[in-house]
Design a protein around this motif. Structure first.
Motif, PDB file in Angstrom:
ATOM      1  N   UNK A 127     -10.921  -2.792   1.558  1.00 35.81           N
ATOM      2  CA  UNK A 127     -10.247  -1.687   0.876  1.00 35.81           C
ATOM      3  C   UNK A 127      -8.796  -1.635   1.328  1.00 35.81           C
ATOM      4  N   UNK A 128      -7.876  -1.511   0.388  1.00 36.44           N
ATOM      5  CA  UNK A 128      -6.445  -1.445   0.667  1.00 36.44           C
ATOM      6  C   UNK A 128      -5.979  -0.019   0.435  1.00 36.44           C
ATOM      7  N   UNK A 129      -5.495   0.632   1.483  1.00 35.50           N
ATOM      8  CA  UNK A 129      -5.016   2.003   1.393  1.00 35.50           C
ATOM      9  C   UNK A 129      -3.500   2.010   1.556  1.00 35.50           C
ATOM     10  N   UNK A 144      -1.260   3.206  -5.263  1.00 37.66           N
ATOM     11  CA  UNK A 144      -1.982   1.961  -5.540  1.00 37.66           C
ATOM     12  C   UNK A 144      -3.268   1.940  -4.719  1.00 37.66           C
ATOM     13  N   UNK A 145      -4.329   1.404  -5.292  1.00 36.92           N
ATOM     14  CA  UNK A 145      -5.604   1.228  -4.597  1.00 36.92           C
ATOM     15  C   UNK A 145      -6.163  -0.124  -5.010  1.00 36.92           C
ATOM     16  N   UNK A 146      -6.494  -0.960  -4.027  1.00 34.97           N
ATOM     17  CA  UNK A 146      -7.048  -2.294  -4.275  1.00 34.97           C
ATOM     18  C   UNK A 146      -8.358  -2.474  -3.526  1.00 34.97           C
ATOM     19  N   UNK A 147      -9.185  -3.351  -4.039  1.00 35.98           N
ATOM     20  CA  UNK A 147     -10.401  -3.806  -3.352  1.00 35.98           C
ATOM     21  C   UNK A 147     -10.466  -5.319  -3.452  1.00 35.98           C
ATOM     22  N   UNK A 148     -11.290  -5.937  -2.595  1.00 37.22           N
ATOM     23  CA  UNK A 148     -11.337  -7.391  -2.540  1.00 37.22           C
ATOM     24  C   UNK A 148     -12.686  -7.856  -2.001  1.00 37.22           C
ATOM     25  N   UNK A 149     -13.214  -8.922  -2.601  1.00 38.16           N
ATOM     26  CA  UNK A 149     -14.409  -9.604  -2.079  1.00 38.16           C
ATOM     27  C   UNK A 149     -14.193 -11.113  -2.145  1.00 38.16           C
ATOM     28  N   UNK A 150     -14.875 -11.813  -1.246  1.00 43.39           N
ATOM     29  CA  UNK A 150     -14.778 -13.273  -1.183  1.00 43.39           C
ATOM     30  C   UNK A 150     -15.757 -13.871  -2.181  1.00 43.39           C
ATOM     31  N   UNK A 151     -15.234 -14.553  -3.210  1.00 44.35           N
ATOM     32  CA  UNK A 151     -16.090 -15.116  -4.253  1.00 44.35           C
ATOM     33  C   UNK A 151     -16.443 -16.578  -3.994  1.00 44.35           C
ATOM     34  N   UNK A 152     -15.654 -17.253  -3.180  1.00 46.78           N
ATOM     35  CA  UNK A 152     -15.904 -18.612  -2.681  1.00 46.78           C
ATOM     36  C   UNK A 152     -15.307 -18.639  -1.278  1.00 46.78           C
ATOM     37  N   UNK A 153     -15.661 -19.615  -0.462  1.00 45.52           N
ATOM     38  CA  UNK A 153     -15.045 -19.660   0.865  1.00 45.52           C
ATOM     39  C   UNK A 153     -13.516 -19.629   0.772  1.00 45.52           C
ATOM     40  N   UNK A 154     -12.916 -18.627   1.405  1.00 44.18           N
ATOM     41  CA  UNK A 154     -11.469 -18.425   1.463  1.00 44.18           C
ATOM     42  C   UNK A 154     -10.812 -18.119   0.117  1.00 44.18           C
ATOM     43  N   UNK A 155     -11.593 -17.789  -0.908  1.00 45.94           N
ATOM     44  CA  UNK A 155     -11.061 -17.368  -2.204  1.00 45.94           C
ATOM     45  C   UNK A 155     -11.572 -15.956  -2.478  1.00 45.94           C
ATOM     46  N   UNK A 161      -5.803  -0.706  -8.884  1.00 47.04           N
ATOM     47  CA  UNK A 161      -5.750   0.541  -9.644  1.00 47.04           C
ATOM     48  C   UNK A 161      -4.498   1.319  -9.298  1.00 47.04           C
ATOM     49  N   UNK A 162      -4.111   2.182 -10.231  1.00 49.89           N
ATOM     50  CA  UNK A 162      -3.061   3.167  -9.994  1.00 49.89           C
ATOM     51  C   UNK A 162      -3.739   4.532 -10.016  1.00 49.89           C
ATOM     52  N   UNK A 163      -3.510   5.336  -8.985  1.00 49.91           N
ATOM     53  CA  UNK A 163      -4.147   6.640  -8.874  1.00 49.91           C
ATOM     54  C   UNK A 163      -3.209   7.713  -9.426  1.00 49.91           C
ATOM     55  N   UNK A 164      -3.727   8.528 -10.351  1.00 50.85           N
ATOM     56  CA  UNK A 164      -2.943   9.634 -10.916  1.00 50.85           C
ATOM     57  C   UNK A 164      -3.897  10.707 -11.424  1.00 50.85           C
ATOM     58  N   UNK A 165      -3.545  11.950 -11.170  1.00 49.48           N
ATOM     59  CA  UNK A 165      -4.341  13.094 -11.618  1.00 49.48           C
ATOM     60  C   UNK A 165      -5.807  12.970 -11.214  1.00 49.48           C
ATOM     61  N   UNK A 166      -6.046  12.446 -10.011  1.00 46.62           N
ATOM     62  CA  UNK A 166      -7.404  12.323  -9.497  1.00 46.62           C
ATOM     63  C   UNK A 166      -8.244  11.232 -10.135  1.00 46.62           C
ATOM     64  N   UNK A 167      -7.625  10.349 -10.907  1.00 44.43           N
ATOM     65  CA  UNK A 167      -8.353   9.258 -11.573  1.00 44.43           C
ATOM     66  C   UNK A 167      -7.764   7.920 -11.178  1.00 44.43           C
TER      67      UNK A 167
END
Length: 186
Positions: A127-129, A144-155, A161-167
């Motif tokens: 999670x990127x805060x 800005x809000x980002x998330x990330x998962x490893x889909x292949x080794x080292x990839x 997302x952009x956060x605005x008005x609670x969404x």
């Protein structure tokens, strides 16, 4: 783990990643329609996985809208957004920023990264805060809000997302490929 060294002023020079990026090119060809499935089927991120994201990691952005126009520009090796950088500190936290090829190289859009439950599906992800006070980001970057998962080794792949008005409003996707070497200064 030894933290990534930084200079006295907290900034490292921006280096240019190699133009040879076959896995990022393959993701570009796969297209946005595939990304949700790849993210959902990726294994849960562990603290050990997260610790491997260290230093500069080559990045590619995939726009959520305007894909036909922006996609080809963003997939070029010369595109100005080149990497995300991580420096691990105590407690499973990494301080980081984005690296750009602008003005001879600059680092901006600071974030604090941790492993936590995804807002998308509740499974572990990075999670990127950008709003964490330790990041020192300014508005509008703090939305800005980002998330990330490893889909292949080292990839790694994740939504942004952009956060605005609670969404959360989707901006697109991004991928990091830790196997791409850096050639030299930006």
């Amino acid at each position: 783990m030894t933290p990534t060294p930084l200079s006295a002023d907290g900034l490292m020079p921006v280096r240019a990643p190699s133009g040879h990026r076959p896995r990022l090119d393959a993701l570009s060809r796969a297209g946005l329609a595939e990304f949700g499935g790849l993210f959902a089927s990726a294994p849960d991120v562990t603290a050990r996985d997260f610790a491997r994201l260290d230093g500069d990691v080559t990045m590619r952005s995939f726009p959520g809208s305007g894909e036909r126009v922006l996609g080809p520009v963003m997939s070029r090796p010369s595109y100005f957004w080149v990497a995300k950088s991580f420096r691990h500190v105590a407690g499973g936290i990494a301080l980081g920023h984005n690296a750009f090829r602008l003005l001879g190289g600059m680092r901006a859009l600071n974030f604090v990264a941790t492993v936590g439950d995804s807002v998308i599906d509740g499974r572990p992800a990075v999670l990127f805060d950008y709003d964490d006070p330790r990041a020192g980001s300014r508005r509008p970057a703090r939305r800005i809000y980002d998330e990330l998962r490893e889909i292949e080794p080292d990839l790694w792949l994740g939504p942004s997302y952009f956060l605005a008005r609670g969404k959360r409003f989707p901006m697109g996707w991004f991928a990091l490929d830790a196997s791409v070497p850096f050639d030299g200064p930006a």
